[in-house]
Design a protein around this motif. Structure first.
Motif, PDB file in Angstrom:
ATOM      1  N   THR A  26      -2.085  -1.664  -3.947  1.00  0.00           N
ATOM      2  CA  THR A  26      -3.071  -0.424  -3.553  1.00  0.00           C
ATOM      3  C   THR A  26      -2.188   0.831  -2.976  1.00  0.00           C
ATOM      4  N   VAL A  27      -3.048   1.124  -3.858  1.00  0.00           N
ATOM      5  CA  VAL A  27      -2.454   3.140  -3.955  1.00  0.00           C
ATOM      6  C   VAL A  27      -4.138   4.030  -3.368  1.00  0.00           C
ATOM      7  N   SER A  28      -3.424   4.851  -2.588  1.00  0.00           N
ATOM      8  CA  SER A  28      -4.326   5.614  -1.612  1.00  0.00           C
ATOM      9  C   SER A  28      -4.185   7.027  -2.266  1.00  0.00           C
ATOM     10  N   GLN A  82      -1.014  -7.750  -4.402  1.00  0.00           N
ATOM     11  CA  GLN A  82      -1.788  -6.955  -4.353  1.00  0.00           C
ATOM     12  C   GLN A  82      -0.165  -5.551  -3.793  1.00  0.00           C
ATOM     13  N   SER A 132       0.674  -1.010  -0.111  1.00  0.00           N
ATOM     14  CA  SER A 132      -0.203   0.280  -0.439  1.00  0.00           C
ATOM     15  C   SER A 132       0.588   0.778  -0.028  1.00  0.00           C
ATOM     16  N   PRO A 177      -4.185   5.942  -8.141  1.00  0.00           N
ATOM     17  CA  PRO A 177      -5.131   5.350  -7.283  1.00  0.00           C
ATOM     18  C   PRO A 177      -6.164   4.424  -8.262  1.00  0.00           C
ATOM     19  N   THR A 205      -4.390   0.948  -8.595  1.00  0.00           N
ATOM     20  CA  THR A 205      -4.851  -0.115  -7.761  1.00  0.00           C
ATOM     21  C   THR A 205      -5.669  -1.690  -8.616  1.00  0.00           C
ATOM     22  N   ALA A 229      -8.510  -5.142 -11.552  1.00  0.00           N
ATOM     23  CA  ALA A 229      -8.785  -4.234 -10.504  1.00  0.00           C
ATOM     24  C   ALA A 229     -10.315  -5.023 -10.597  1.00  0.00           C
TER      25      ALA A 229
END
Length: 116
Positions: free
Chosen positions: A113-115, A111, A11, A87, A90, A40
Motif C-alpha cells: 500500500t502506497v499512500s 499487500q 505500507s 500510489p 498499491t 489491485a
C-alpha cells in the motif's frame, strides 16, 4: 508439495521503497520462469516482472527503472526491489513459478500500500 511464500509487503509513502521476497519449498527455481504479478482492487491481475530460466528479464512498462527482479537459485528465493513507489503501485503482489502454464504455481500474496 510446492509452496511459494511472499513477504516484505507493507505500507509506505509515495517515493518510498520496499523489498519483496518469495521463498520456495518443494521447487527448484532454476527450472522455472519466475515472476511477480499484482492485482489491485477492481482490476485484473497484471504481470510486473519476470526472470526466465536463461536469466533474461522483462518488466511491465509501468515499473521499468523503478523495480528490480532478482533471484537466488541456491536459496530458492525470488526478490522484487521496488523504489520510487507510487500510489498506483498499491496492490496485492504475487510470486509465481511458470505462472502462465497449466502446471504453474502461485503464492498467496503480500499487500503493498502506497499512500500519497
Amino acid at each position: 508439495q510446492v509452496q511459494l511464500v511472499e513477504s516484505g509487503g507493507g505500507s509506505v509513502q509515495a517515493g518510498g521503497s520496499l523489498r519483496l521476497s518469495c521463498a520456495g519449498s518443494g521447487i527448484t527455481y532454476s527450472r522455472y520462469s519466475m515472476g511477480w504479478s499484482r492485482q489491485a482492487p477492481g482490476k485484473e491481475r497484471e504481470g510486473v516482472a519476470f526472470i526466465n530460466r536463461d536469466g533474461t528479464i522483462r518488466y511491465a512498462e509501468s515499473v521499468k527503472g523503478r523495480f528490480t527482479i532478482s533471484k537466488d537459485n541456491a536459496k530458492n528465493i525470488l526478490y522484487l526491489e521496488m523504489n520510487s513507489l507510487k500510489p498506483e503501485d498499491t496492490a496485492m503482489y504475487y510470486c509465481s513459478a511458470d505462472g502462465s502454464m497449466p502446471w504453474g504455481y502461485w503464492g498467496q500474496g503480500t499487500q503493498v500500500t502506497v499512500s500519497s
